[in-house]
Design an enzyme around this catalytic site. Structure first.
Site, mmCIF file in Angstrom:
data_model
loop_
_atom_site.group_PDB
_atom_site.id
_atom_site.type_symbol
_atom_site.label_atom_id
_atom_site.label_comp_id
_atom_site.label_asym_id
_atom_site.label_seq_id
_atom_site.Cartn_x
_atom_site.Cartn_y
_atom_site.Cartn_z
ATOM 1 N N PHE A 43 9.081 -34.188 -65.467
ATOM 2 C CA PHE A 43 8.365 -34.584 -65.255
ATOM 3 C C PHE A 43 7.376 -34.597 -66.804
ATOM 4 O O PHE A 43 7.301 -33.644 -67.066
ATOM 5 C CB PHE A 43 7.278 -35.458 -64.719
ATOM 6 C CG PHE A 43 5.892 -35.737 -64.309
ATOM 7 C CD1 PHE A 43 6.502 -36.833 -64.039
ATOM 8 C CD2 PHE A 43 4.506 -35.388 -65.364
ATOM 9 C CE1 PHE A 43 5.055 -37.641 -64.332
ATOM 10 C CE2 PHE A 43 3.399 -36.288 -65.728
ATOM 11 C CZ PHE A 43 4.082 -37.648 -64.880
ATOM 12 N N ASP A 55 8.387 -27.531 -72.442
ATOM 13 C CA ASP A 55 6.994 -29.088 -72.993
ATOM 14 C C ASP A 55 5.901 -27.081 -71.317
ATOM 15 O O ASP A 55 6.903 -27.243 -69.916
ATOM 16 C CB ASP A 55 7.758 -30.000 -71.963
ATOM 17 C CG ASP A 55 6.123 -30.578 -71.056
ATOM 18 O OD1 ASP A 55 5.316 -30.354 -71.185
ATOM 19 O OD2 ASP A 55 6.531 -31.530 -70.395
ATOM 20 N N LYS A 84 -3.786 -29.695 -71.472
ATOM 21 C CA LYS A 84 -3.850 -29.220 -70.052
ATOM 22 C C LYS A 84 -5.068 -28.266 -70.079
ATOM 23 O O LYS A 84 -6.317 -29.046 -70.920
ATOM 24 C CB LYS A 84 -3.295 -29.662 -68.672
ATOM 25 C CG LYS A 84 -2.525 -30.698 -68.701
ATOM 26 C CD LYS A 84 -1.320 -30.443 -67.129
ATOM 27 C CE LYS A 84 -0.736 -31.722 -66.643
ATOM 28 N NZ LYS A 84 -1.278 -32.802 -66.464
#
Length: 405
Positions: A138, A223, A252
């Site tokens: 994801f 990532d 984030k």
């Protein structure tokens, strides 16, 4: 149903199905609904709220900067961006950083950099570059990214997708080696698959794929948008295997839970493929984002939140693993990044998350019928204990209901 929910349901696109609670206030590890009920946040906005809600230092950085200078675009220099990029590079060991906004934008930047590096440095024939990803990944929801997702819903109805991607099993270094060709530009991997179900790879996996990538002249891009910035007990999750990748994506938590801030960081050889006009973002690197990002990094280090995550994460995982319940299939995680996978035949993770909400614990289900936990790094041991006690109680309820339908 309150008025704000009615308005959202009337005028908002149907791309989310929020849980039945309306949050109106947050402070630290707690959130409050419109009736004043308090909940402990064990989800942390998918790691975006790693510093807790409305952290005073970060709010101050935002308000101070907002009153001084907002957005001028990258058409001009500003006096906040350099310090932010420099600190991020120093902490991660990277040479150069490119600022964006959302995590998906950082990943898209990584994909563009990898392809151009392949053509200008590795001399891959034009339009033949390939990027290898992992099953269960994801990395966001753009057309390119969902094009290489292995989740059917993320792809359904959105094709055709860009070519140039191939997927291998996560945690299988031999599969990566077999998939590499002379046209392979990069291997893009999450050190821990968050949305995929908090999947932790076998020990040494990242170290082995790093060795393979160096040997084959393939870029290793980690990532770290969910797993980075202390979430797993190291600054970057790839450090568990002693790996220094060629490039990293961050996001984030970088925005302190206040606004979207992301970075693509890389070795100079990788980043120098960009020239003015190749890539950009009107808001990427704006002064407010840079001020908040710098304050977030300073807070992370000065308050020793990485070390705190390692210590309290061990406690969280130990407490979750001590819950004895036939519904639980497996507890996985590192640091304050944990997942409890449930037996599909005995309980639905979404239903468990809803019952936890009623018990005062905010979390969310994810793939593999897993309830995830990623609380703010400022959480206290006693708060973890309270939350896990509620988890145990809720799972006991489900077990009793299953035993006596």
């Amino acid at each position: 149903m309150d008025g704000s929910v009615q308005l959202e349901m009337r005028f908002g696109a149907n791309n989310y199905a929020p849980m039945p609670v309306t949050i109106v206030r947050g402070k630290g590890v707690y959130l409050w609904d419109e009736s004043g009920r308090r909940y402990i946040d064990m989800m942390g906005a998918y790691s975006a709220a790693s510093f807790g809600h409305c952290h005073p230092r970060l709010v101050q950085a935002l308000t101070d900067q907002a009153q001084q200078l907002d957005t001028v675009s990258r058409a001009y220099f500003n006096d906040r961006l350099g310090a932010f990029l420099g600190h991020a590079c120093t902490l991660t060991g990277m040479d150069v950083a490119l600022p964006m906004n959302s995590g998906a934008e950082a990943v898209e930047t990584a994909l563009k950099a990898a392809r151009k590096w392949a053509y200008t440095v590795k001399r891959v024939p034009a339009d033949r570059a390939e990027i290898i990803v992992c099953d269960g990944n994801f990395h966001g929801r753009t057309i390119a990214i969902v094009g290489f997702s292995s989740v059917p819903q993320y792809r359904d109805g959105f094709g055709p997708f860009p070519a140039g991607f191939r997927s291998v099993p996560f945690g299988d270094a031999a599969a990566l080696r077999a998939a590499i060709t002379p046209n392979t530009a990069a291997f893009l991997v999450e050190p821990i698959q968050g949305e995929g179900g908090i999947i932790v790879p076998p020990p040494g996996y990242l170290a082995e794929v790093a060795r393979i990538c160096r040997e084959q002249n393939v870029l290793l891009i980690c990532d770290e948008i969910q797993s980075g910035l202390g979430r797993t007990g190291w600054l970057l999750a790839c450090e568990h295997d002693g790996v220094k990748p060629d490039a990293v994506t961050l996001g984030k938590a970088l925005g302190g839970g206040l606004l979207p801030v992301s970075l693509f960081l890389a070795r100079r050889e990788v980043m120098q493929v960009f020239t003015p006009g190749d890539h950009g973002s009107t808001f990427g690197g704006n002064p407010i984002a840079a001020a908040v990002g710098l304050a977030a990094l300073d807070t992370l280090i000065e308050d020793k939140l990485v070390e705190r995550s390692a210590r309290l994460g061990a406690h969280l995982l130990a407490r979750l693993r001590a819950v004895k319940n036939p519904i639980i299939r497996e507890v996985r995680g590192r640091g304050l990044f944990a997942g409890v996978e449930l037996d599909r035949d005995l309980a639905n993770a979404a239903a468990v998350a809803t019952r936890l909400l009623q018990a005062g614990v905010l979390t969310k289900d994810t793939h593999r019928n897993t309830v995830r936990f990623a609380p703010p790094l400022i959480i206290e041991k006693s708060q973890i204990d309270w939350a896990v006690d509620r988890v145990a109680e809720v799972l006991d309820e489900f077990a009793r209901a299953e035993a006596h339908p």
